[in-house]
Every structure is written in structure tokens, then in C-alpha cells.
Design a protein around this motif. Structure first.
Motif, short mmCIF file in Angstrom:
data_model
loop_
_atom_site.label_atom_id
_atom_site.label_comp_id
_atom_site.label_asym_id
_atom_site.label_seq_id
_atom_site.Cartn_x
_atom_site.Cartn_y
_atom_site.Cartn_z
N ARG A 89 1.14 -0.91 0.49
CA ARG A 89 -0.19 -0.43 0.39
C ARG A 89 0.79 1.11 0.15
N GLN A 90 1.95 1.13 0.85
CA GLN A 90 2.70 2.11 0.40
C GLN A 90 3.33 2.64 -1.04
N ALA A 91 4.13 1.49 -1.48
CA ALA A 91 4.60 2.01 -2.24
C ALA A 91 3.58 2.01 -3.34
N CYS A 92 2.49 1.15 -3.21
CA CYS A 92 0.93 2.20 -4.44
C CYS A 92 0.77 3.74 -4.23
N ALA A 93 0.57 4.11 -3.05
CA ALA A 93 0.76 5.16 -2.30
C ALA A 93 1.14 6.03 -3.01
N THR A 94 2.89 6.10 -3.47
CA THR A 94 4.11 6.62 -3.40
C THR A 94 3.95 7.14 -5.36
N SER A 95 3.65 5.78 -5.67
CA SER A 95 3.46 5.86 -7.24
C SER A 95 2.14 5.95 -7.78
N PHE A 96 0.83 6.21 -7.61
CA PHE A 96 0.19 6.49 -7.65
C PHE A 96 0.45 8.31 -7.71
N GLY A 97 0.75 8.98 -6.94
CA GLY A 97 1.02 10.55 -6.77
C GLY A 97 2.05 10.74 -7.68
N ILE A 98 3.65 10.06 -7.59
CA ILE A 98 4.49 10.08 -9.17
C ILE A 98 3.49 10.41 -10.96
N CYS A 99 3.02 9.39 -10.49
CA CYS A 99 2.18 8.80 -12.41
C CYS A 99 1.61 9.82 -12.15
N SER A 100 0.31 10.04 -11.32
CA SER A 100 -1.02 11.52 -11.29
C SER A 100 -0.07 12.62 -12.09
N PHE A 101 1.05 12.74 -10.89
CA PHE A 101 1.97 14.11 -11.10
C PHE A 101 2.20 14.75 -12.80
N ILE A 102 2.73 13.15 -13.21
CA ILE A 102 3.17 13.12 -14.73
C ILE A 102 2.06 13.39 -15.77
N ALA A 103 1.33 12.17 -15.20
CA ALA A 103 0.02 11.55 -16.61
C ALA A 103 -0.83 12.62 -16.89
N THR A 104 -1.80 13.04 -14.92
CA THR A 104 -3.39 13.51 -15.14
C THR A 104 -3.65 14.27 -15.64
N ASP A 105 -4.82 14.57 -16.64
CA ASP A 105 -5.03 15.33 -18.10
C ASP A 105 -5.90 15.89 -16.77
N ASP A 106 -6.92 15.32 -16.34
CA ASP A 106 -8.36 15.70 -16.33
C ASP A 106 -7.96 16.05 -14.42
N ILE A 107 -8.33 17.36 -14.34
CA ILE A 107 -8.44 18.09 -13.50
C ILE A 107 -9.23 17.24 -12.04
N THR A 108 -10.37 16.38 -12.80
CA THR A 108 -10.99 15.94 -11.29
C THR A 108 -10.40 14.69 -11.37
N GLU A 109 -9.90 13.99 -12.27
CA GLU A 109 -8.94 12.72 -11.74
C GLU A 109 -7.73 13.50 -10.69
N LEU A 110 -7.70 14.52 -10.81
CA LEU A 110 -6.58 14.97 -10.23
C LEU A 110 -7.40 15.54 -9.04
N TYR A 111 -8.01 16.27 -8.60
CA TYR A 111 -8.66 16.04 -7.55
C TYR A 111 -9.40 14.41 -6.23
N SER A 112 -10.05 14.11 -7.19
CA SER A 112 -10.71 12.61 -6.61
C SER A 112 -9.31 11.61 -6.54
N THR A 113 -7.65 12.38 -6.55
CA THR A 113 -6.36 11.42 -6.55
C THR A 113 -6.33 11.97 -4.90
N LEU A 114 -6.33 13.40 -5.10
CA LEU A 114 -6.19 13.49 -3.15
C LEU A 114 -6.88 13.65 -2.93
N GLU A 115 -7.95 13.26 -2.55
CA GLU A 115 -8.72 12.94 -2.03
C GLU A 115 -8.81 11.54 -1.75
N CYS A 116 -7.84 10.75 -2.20
CA CYS A 116 -7.86 8.83 -1.51
C CYS A 116 -7.16 9.09 -0.44
N LEU A 117 -5.43 10.11 -1.52
CA LEU A 117 -4.28 9.98 -0.39
C LEU A 117 -4.87 10.72 0.92
N GLU A 118 -5.65 12.04 1.04
CA GLU A 118 -6.65 12.88 2.05
C GLU A 118 -6.83 11.75 2.82
#
Length: 449
Positions: free
Chosen positions: A185-214
Motif C-alpha cells: 500500500r505504501q509503494a502504491c501510494a507513492t507510485s499513484f502520486g508520481i504517475c498522477s503528477f506526470i500524467a493526469t490530464d483531467d482536473i477532476t481525476e487530480l482532485y479524486s487522487t488528492l481525496e484518496c490520499l487525504e
């Protein structure tokens, strides 16, 4: 990255993506593979083990960094080895699959293989997805780490967006799965953050990722019924990774969203400074410094209501002499919180210099430091090579196009393995001699008394 953010930050432009016109052909080339056999925990046959023996040791590829790769193997040799490792991600043996994932990650972290990866990204993505879904702790951890490096290689663009669309839901499911191992879970959290930082093109997806991590790291917040100290739990390492990934993504959010997050977390985040885990205290302190930097960037006269109590807490951590804490932890903590205190009180940041090849990069803000630390954690010793050659990272840190060096200049920059060995031997002898003198002095003092 969200489209409206791309317009506001030209240095994050999709220079690393490229290759959009060849997407269909690349997908076809990458998708052709042998039939996938179902996973099992059975040991591989003798034939399989003899076949994978040349590939399954990841340390043999990136042990000494990119210089050794240049000296001991041509690009074609490394690509041939990568093909073998990619095949082994489909092996029946768990250990073989894990070693193959780690081997690919180590090679990609040490050298650029953009065209090679572009052609095989679908095959790699399928292998990572399969290992995340059907693998266990260590295999999932290795697959998540490879996903991060894969996106770093490709940079922002359609290709990385496709990878995130495929792997994002799987990573998110593991992060939120209480039955999965904490390390995975720890590795997936880091990976999810990095991949989203690089590849997220949809602002709603970015907000969804932030909420998941929060939803993960806020579980460590101090509750009203709790005491003044937060006791660490096995989940603390997951909360730390989630907090750091969340902080990274906050740096690319629109101003309005940043303001919302500041209102939500500015008065709760300081409670993490009372955690008995030193890494959580440091992560919280650095995140607070970054939040102050963002807030003051939006409003130069930003006012924080609980400034006095916060500075008192930071000053206590910067001068901590608690005998119940390890000396190494106290030294590390004091060093970090001296800088955090200066950032909060004086709006100051101690500039750091990073040298790579003939170039230098100045880290002069908490945003830049946090971004650098995040990618350094993933790439390790390969960070210097990627700063020189990876267009995506050069755009992130505003370094401009890669500097082209002639063969003579490259030769003068390299240190041979023999010279490195001599230098390390001399340093070891000097340390041994110094220790011996120190022991002799202690012996003399003991005899005197």
C-alpha cells in the motif's frame, strides 16, 4: 497534468511525451506477445530457471550506475537484456517475476530507453497490472515502483495518460484495501502520486487522487479525545507516503483548490508534529513549510492565526534533546526543523546545489526540494543521469534542453572503476587510521585513571 495547469506552467509542457503520431503502431508492436499463462506459486522448472539465470539478478544491471552501463554494455546489449526481463514478468515463479520487475526498474532508473519503452509500453503495462492484481506484498511493491519509472521515462503525454488510466484504479484499490500488506500500500501510494503528477490530464481525476490520499494520512491526525502525543502504528509508514504524495500533487493544483486544501489542513497538520515516529514528524514539518510557501506565494501578507504555538512547537523539535530518542533520529530531526522554523518565521530557504555532469541546479524553494526528493527516492543514483538526459525532468526543474557533450568531454568527466577503487581504498585507510588513534587515546586515559 490538468490542462489548465499546463497553460500556467510552461516548464511542465509535454516535452517528455512525444511520439503521439506513432501511438497506434507502438501499441501493436508492444501488444504482440506470447500467451499469458495463469499465475501460480509453483516453482519454475529447471529449464525456466536456467533460462532466467542471466536476467533475474537486478543488481547486475544498475549496481554501479549509468557510467558502468556505458562502459560494459552497449545500448543493444541492454535492450536485449530488457527484452528477456520483460518476458520473465510472465513467469510462473513469484521470485522470478519479482526479480524481473526489479531488474527492469533498475535499468530504466539508470539510463534512458524512450523509444524502446514506447514500443513496449502496452506489454509492460499489462505485466505491471497483472502483478499488482494477482501478486502479493513484495511483487506488488516491485510492480508499483516500475510503474513510476515507466511514467518518468515517457514523460507527460498520451502514452503516460493511457498507463495511468489502466493502473490508476488498481493502485487506488490496493491503497484503500485494509487487507493488503502495508509495504504494498505504501509503494502504491507513492507510485499513484508520481504517475498522477506526470500524467493526469483531467482536473477532476487530480482532485479524486488528492481525496484518496487525504483519506489515508488524515487518519493520523490528533483526535480531541486523544492525548497530546500520537502513537505510531504499523499504518504510519503508509500515512507518511500518502502525505508526501498528496503534498507533491498539491504543487500542481490550481490556486482555488490550493486555498481549499490550506483551509482544511493548516490547523490539523501541526498535530502530526507530536507523533512519536521521527519520519512522520519530519514529513509533517516539511509539508507545513511547503504549505506556508504556497500560501505566501498567493498572498504576500498571509496571516496564520496559531503562529505563536506553531513556532514554539517547531523550535522545540529543532532543539530536541529528549534522551529517550535515538541520537541519529534527533540529529536528523534537528537539522530539518531548523530549516522549517526559518521558513515559517523568516520566509527563508537554505539554497542547495545539485551537480550533475558539467551542470548545476539550485534548489531554492520547498516546492523544488520536495519534487527533487520525490524523484530522487525513485531513481536513486540514476537521478543525475536523468537530470542530464530526461526532457521531462529538465522541464520540471527548468533546466532547458539537454546539453550535448562531445566524446572528449565525456571521457574527462568519467572516473574508471580502478580509479574509484583506489579512491575508496585510500578513504578507508584514512578512516581506519583515525579510529586507531582515537582508540589509543582512550586506552591511555583509562590507564592513567
Amino acid at each position: 497534468m490538468p490542462k489548465n495547469k499546463k497553460r500556467n506552467t510552461p516548464h511542465r509542457g509535454g516535452s517528455g511525451g512525444g511520439g503521439g503520431g506513432s501511438g497506434a503502431a507502438a501499441a501493436t508492436a508492444g501488444g504482440q506477445h506470447r500467451n499469458v499463462q495463469p499465475f501460480s506459486d509453483e516453482d519454475a522448472s529447471i529449464e525456466t530457471m536456467s533460462h532466467c539465470s542471466g536476467y533475474s539478478d537486478p543488481s547486475s544491471f544498475a549496481e554501479d550506475g549509468p557510467e558502468v552501463l556505458d562502459e560494459e554494455g552497449t545500448q543493444e546489449d541492454l535492450e536485449y537484456k530488457l527484452k528477456g526481463l520483460i518476458d520473465l514478468t510472465l513467469d510462473k515463479s513469484v521470485k522470478t517475476r519479482q526479480a524481473a520487475l526489479e531488474g527492469i526498474k533498475n535499468v530504466l532508473a539508470s539510463k534512458m530507453f524512450y523509444e524502446f519503452i514506447l514500443e513496449r509500453r502496452m506489454t509492460l503495462t499489462d505485466s505491471i497490472e497483472r502483478c499488482l492484481k494477482k501478486g502479493k506484498s513484495d511483487e506488488q511493491r516491485a510492480a508499483a515502483a516500475l510503474a513510476s519509472v515507466l511514467c518518468i521515462q515517457l514523460g507527460p503525454g498520451i502514452e503516460s495518460e493511457e498507463i495511468l488510466k489502466t493502473l490508476g484504479p488498481v493502485l487506488k484499490k490496493i491503497i484503500c484495501d485494509g487487507t493488503a500488506s502495508i509495504q504494498a500500500r505504501q509503494a502504491c501510494a507513492t507510485s499513484f502520486g508520481i504517475c498522477s503528477f506526470i500524467a493526469t490530464d483531467d482536473i477532476t481525476e487530480l482532485y479524486s487522487t488528492l481525496e484518496c490520499l487525504e483519506n489515508i494520512f488524515t487518519k493520523s491526525y490528533l483526535k480531541e479525545k486523544d492525548s497530546n502525543v500520537i502513537c505510531s502504528t504499523p499504518n504510519t509508514v503508509l500515512h507518511i507516503s500518502s502525505l508526501l504524495a498528496w503534498t507533491l500533487l498539491l504543487t500542481i493544483c490550481p490556486i482555488n483548490e490550493v486555498k481549499k486544501k490550506l483551509e482544511m489542513h493548516f490547523h490539523k497538520l501541526p498535530s502530526l508534529l507530536s507523533c512519536d515516529d521521527v519520519n512522520m514528524r519530519i514529513a509533517a514539518g516539511e509539508s507545513l513549510a511547503l504549505l506556508f510557501e504556497l500560501a505566501r506565494g498567493m498572498e504576500s501578507d498571509f496571516f496564520y492565526e496559531d503562529m505563536e504555538s506553531l513556532t514554539q512547537m517547531l523550535r522545540a523539535l529543532a532543539t530536541d534533546g529528549n534522551k529517550h530518542r535515538a541520537k541519529v533520529d534527533k540529529r536528523k530531526q534537528r537539522s530539518v526543523f531548523r530549516d522549517v522554523l526559518r521558513a515559517v518565521e523568516e520566509r527563508d530557504f537554505p539554497t542547495e546545489t545539485v551537480k550533475f555532469g558539467p551542470e548545476r541546479m539550485y534548489i531554492d524553494s520547498w516546492v523544488k526540494k520536495h519534487t527533487y526528493d520525490t524523484f530522487k527516492e525513485v531513481l536513486g543514483s540514476g537521478m543525475q543521469y536523468h537530470l542530464q538526459s530526461n526532457e521531462f525532468l529538465r522541464n520540471v526543474f527548468e533546466l532547458g534542453p539537454p546539453v550535448l557533450l562531445d566524446a572528449a568531454t565525456l571521457k574527462t568527466m568519467k572516473i574508471s572503476r580502478f580509479e574509484r577503487h583506489l579512491y575508496n581504498s585510500a578513504a578507508f585507510k584514512a578512516r581506519t587510521k583515525a579510529r586507531s588513534k582515537c582508540r589509543d587515546k582512550r586506552t591511555d586515559v583509562g590507564e592513567f585513571f
